[in-house]
Design an enzyme around this catalytic site. Structure first.
Site, PDB file in Angstrom:
ATOM      1  N   PHE A   1      39.405  37.396  44.195  1.00  0.00           N
ATOM      2  CA  PHE A   1      40.553  38.311  44.232  1.00  0.00           C
ATOM      3  C   PHE A   1      41.846  37.696  43.686  1.00  0.00           C
ATOM      4  O   PHE A   1      42.786  38.423  43.391  1.00  0.00           O
ATOM      5  CB  PHE A   1      40.812  38.777  45.668  1.00  0.00           C
ATOM      6  CG  PHE A   1      39.669  39.586  46.241  1.00  0.00           C
ATOM      7  CD1 PHE A   1      39.527  40.926  45.922  1.00  0.00           C
ATOM      8  CD2 PHE A   1      38.733  38.992  47.091  1.00  0.00           C
ATOM      9  CE1 PHE A   1      38.474  41.674  46.433  1.00  0.00           C
ATOM     10  CE2 PHE A   1      37.682  39.737  47.615  1.00  0.00           C
ATOM     11  CZ  PHE A   1      37.549  41.074  47.280  1.00  0.00           C
TER      12      PHE A   1
ATOM     13  N   GLY B   1      43.907  37.871  38.094  1.00  0.00           N
ATOM     14  CA  GLY B   1      44.331  36.861  39.066  1.00  0.00           C
ATOM     15  C   GLY B   1      45.132  37.453  40.198  1.00  0.00           C
ATOM     16  O   GLY B   1      44.789  38.523  40.714  1.00  0.00           O
TER      17      GLY B   1
ATOM     18  N   TYR C   1      50.319  40.619  39.159  1.00  0.00           N
ATOM     19  CA  TYR C   1      50.153  41.893  38.452  1.00  0.00           C
ATOM     20  C   TYR C   1      51.508  42.441  38.029  1.00  0.00           C
ATOM     21  O   TYR C   1      52.520  42.199  38.695  1.00  0.00           O
ATOM     22  CB  TYR C   1      49.460  42.912  39.370  1.00  0.00           C
ATOM     23  CG  TYR C   1      47.996  42.613  39.602  1.00  0.00           C
ATOM     24  CD1 TYR C   1      47.007  43.301  38.909  1.00  0.00           C
ATOM     25  CD2 TYR C   1      47.606  41.637  40.510  1.00  0.00           C
ATOM     26  CE1 TYR C   1      45.669  43.021  39.111  1.00  0.00           C
ATOM     27  CE2 TYR C   1      46.260  41.350  40.726  1.00  0.00           C
ATOM     28  CZ  TYR C   1      45.300  42.045  40.022  1.00  0.00           C
ATOM     29  OH  TYR C   1      43.973  41.767  40.219  1.00  0.00           O
TER      30      TYR C   1
ATOM     31  N   SER D   1      37.787  42.685  41.577  1.00  0.00           N
ATOM     32  CA  SER D   1      38.818  41.631  41.574  1.00  0.00           C
ATOM     33  C   SER D   1      40.223  42.209  41.623  1.00  0.00           C
ATOM     34  O   SER D   1      41.176  41.491  41.935  1.00  0.00           O
ATOM     35  CB  SER D   1      38.664  40.750  40.334  1.00  0.00           C
ATOM     36  OG  SER D   1      39.198  41.387  39.175  1.00  0.00           O
TER      37      SER D   1
ATOM     38  N   HIS E   1      42.497  51.115  58.516  1.00  0.00           N
ATOM     39  CA  HIS E   1      42.861  49.759  58.920  1.00  0.00           C
ATOM     40  C   HIS E   1      43.091  49.682  60.427  1.00  0.00           C
ATOM     41  O   HIS E   1      43.509  50.652  61.054  1.00  0.00           O
ATOM     42  CB  HIS E   1      44.122  49.305  58.181  1.00  0.00           C
ATOM     43  CG  HIS E   1      43.964  49.363  56.693  1.00  0.00           C
ATOM     44  ND1 HIS E   1      43.043  48.611  56.019  1.00  0.00           N
ATOM     45  CD2 HIS E   1      44.592  50.120  55.755  1.00  0.00           C
ATOM     46  CE1 HIS E   1      43.114  48.875  54.720  1.00  0.00           C
ATOM     47  NE2 HIS E   1      44.046  49.793  54.533  1.00  0.00           N
TER      48      HIS E   1
ATOM     49  N   CYS F   1      44.269  42.844  59.625  1.00  0.00           N
ATOM     50  CA  CYS F   1      43.402  44.003  59.772  1.00  0.00           C
ATOM     51  C   CYS F   1      42.071  43.519  60.347  1.00  0.00           C
ATOM     52  O   CYS F   1      41.552  42.492  59.928  1.00  0.00           O
ATOM     53  CB  CYS F   1      43.185  44.677  58.417  1.00  0.00           C
ATOM     54  SG  CYS F   1      42.019  46.054  58.530  1.00  0.00           S
TER      55      CYS F   1
ATOM     56  N   HIS G   1      37.847  43.732  55.160  1.00  0.00           N
ATOM     57  CA  HIS G   1      39.245  43.568  54.784  1.00  0.00           C
ATOM     58  C   HIS G   1      39.757  42.178  55.133  1.00  0.00           C
ATOM     59  O   HIS G   1      40.588  41.617  54.418  1.00  0.00           O
ATOM     60  CB  HIS G   1      40.100  44.645  55.458  1.00  0.00           C
ATOM     61  CG  HIS G   1      39.732  46.032  55.011  1.00  0.00           C
ATOM     62  ND1 HIS G   1      40.363  47.164  55.466  1.00  0.00           N
ATOM     63  CD2 HIS G   1      38.785  46.471  54.139  1.00  0.00           C
ATOM     64  CE1 HIS G   1      39.833  48.228  54.902  1.00  0.00           C
ATOM     65  NE2 HIS G   1      38.862  47.834  54.099  1.00  0.00           N
TER      66      HIS G   1
ATOM     67  N   MET H   1      43.275  40.716  53.848  1.00  0.00           N
ATOM     68  CA  MET H   1      44.284  41.498  54.568  1.00  0.00           C
ATOM     69  C   MET H   1      44.658  40.778  55.866  1.00  0.00           C
ATOM     70  O   MET H   1      44.387  41.240  56.976  1.00  0.00           O
ATOM     71  CB  MET H   1      43.745  42.906  54.843  1.00  0.00           C
ATOM     72  CG  MET H   1      44.818  43.895  55.251  1.00  0.00           C
ATOM     73  SD  MET H   1      44.212  45.578  55.287  1.00  0.00           S
ATOM     74  CE  MET H   1      44.594  46.118  53.630  1.00  0.00           C
TER      75      MET H   1
END
Ligand SMILES: [Cu+2]
Length: 367
Positions: A64, A73, A76, A265, A304, A347, A352, A357
């Protein structure tokens, strides 16, 4: 500003003349927020490590976060709501808390107030601001709809690059806490030109409405010492407005055999835009009245179950240490921490946790 000429809901009309001067006779205010939509490079893992456990990323985690010839990667291209101090849009306003991360500014009001959300689009894509919960006429909905409205009432539907538009949102009783709520509730606001792409690209923020008579001058609730915001979301970069641009910058475009893994990813299982414990830790003290505003948006994977280690919360009179979110829901959980230390905050959905998360919060000793 078009405030003087626009139609206002009846409940606000009486106080309007005073509101233009800042405060009404009853204390209601017009609260103005200067917010730009700006494109940024956002790193979901700025510390470059798995920080909930304090380790380097293992092979499952690098899926991820690690860049590669055909992998984006952890960084973003995104677009965010960024708050400025005034209408010159020269000075960025300091954030309430570093843990807010990718979220837009905290919009705040007390029941009876009016919100003016001045949106300047400094990005390359059309954007809007669509609020949940508060009152808006058709010119302040921030979403194109097949609603038969005229040109003037549809200007809010799409703020083009370089344009500035002011949304006017009323804050009647029904936008604030209900009988079983505490002194404040939380709503989301988000861009709604293409709601799915806009929100995955980063245009989302929280809005807190405080019960009438329960607000400090800055509209924070009087009976709370600290407030924190947590947006648990699988931000899907495959749905980003900028996906094609990001792929074009890779050394090698992902081929067909690799499509599923590439998409995997780009599923960023994040809290406030951070994965694997990279969120700056919310900090509080033993004995303080701490209010957590917990939110999500998204799809069927956005079920979640935020879980606090070490301390418990009260939610509408129920004691919990895990709370439940469905897409686009928000909740308020109150904590009076009694256990000092650095604690996990994650979470509890197994997939997750594995995908990042996770976070931490810190309870310091009482002063
Ligand atoms: Cu989850």
């Amino acid at each position: 500003m078009t405030f003087m000429t626009r139609r206002v809901p009846v409940f606000l009309a009486a106080g309007l003349g005073f509101a233009l001067m800042g405060l009404t006779a009853a204390g209601a205010a017009t609260r103005t927020f200067y917010v730009a939509a700006e494109e940024v490079e956002w790193d979901y893992a700025p510390e470059g490590r798995e920080l909930m456990m304090g380790m380097d990323f293992d092979d499952d985690q690098t899926v991820f976060v690690a860049p590669g010839p055909s992998r984006i990667g952890s960084t973003y291209h995104k677009v965010r709501y960024i708050e400025y101090t005034d209408d010159t849009f020269n000075e960025v306003k300091p954030r309430e808390d570093a843990s807010l991360g990718i979220l837009g500014p905290v919009v705040r009001a007390e029941v009876g107030d009016t919100i003016a959300f001045v949106l300047r689009n400094m990005s390359t894509v059309p954007v809007t601001a669509h609020p949940h919960g508060v009152f808006y006429d058709k010119d302040s909905e921030g979403a194109p709809t097949n609603d038969g409205t005229s040109d003037a009432d549809s200007k809010d539907d799409m703020i083009m690059p370089g344009e500035t538009y002011t949304y006017h949102w009323g804050v009647p009783e029904r936008a604030g806490p209900g009988p079983n709520d505490g002194s404040s509730v939380v709503w989301l606001y988000h861009s709604h030109v293409h709601s799915i792409q806009d929100t995955n690209s980063g245009l989302v923020g929280p809005m807190v409405i405080t019960r009438k008579g329960m607000a400090n001058p800055d509209a924070t609730p009087k009976d709370v010492d600290r407030e924190f915001f947590s947006f648990f979301s699988v931000l899907n970069e495959n749905e980003s407005l900028f996906l094609d641009d990001m792929i074009a910058k890779l050394d090698a475009a992902p081929d067909e055999d690799d499509a599923d893994d590439f998409e995997e990813s780009n599923l960023m299982h994040s809290i406030n835009g951070y994965v694997y414990g990279n969120m700056p830790m919310p900090q509080m003290r033993v004995g303080e009245k701490v209010r957590w505003y917990v939110m999500t948006l998204g799809t069927e994977v956005d079920l979640h179950t935020p879980h606090w280690h070490g301390n418990t919360v009260l939610m509408n009179g129920h004691r919990k240490d895990v709370v439940e979110l469905l897409p686009a829901t928000t909740l308020v959980a109150d904590m009076v921490p009694d256990a000092a230390g650095i604690w996990m905050y994650h979470c509890h959905v197994n997939d997750h946790i594995a995908a990042g998360m996770t976070g931490r919060y810190e309870v310091l000793a009482a002063q």
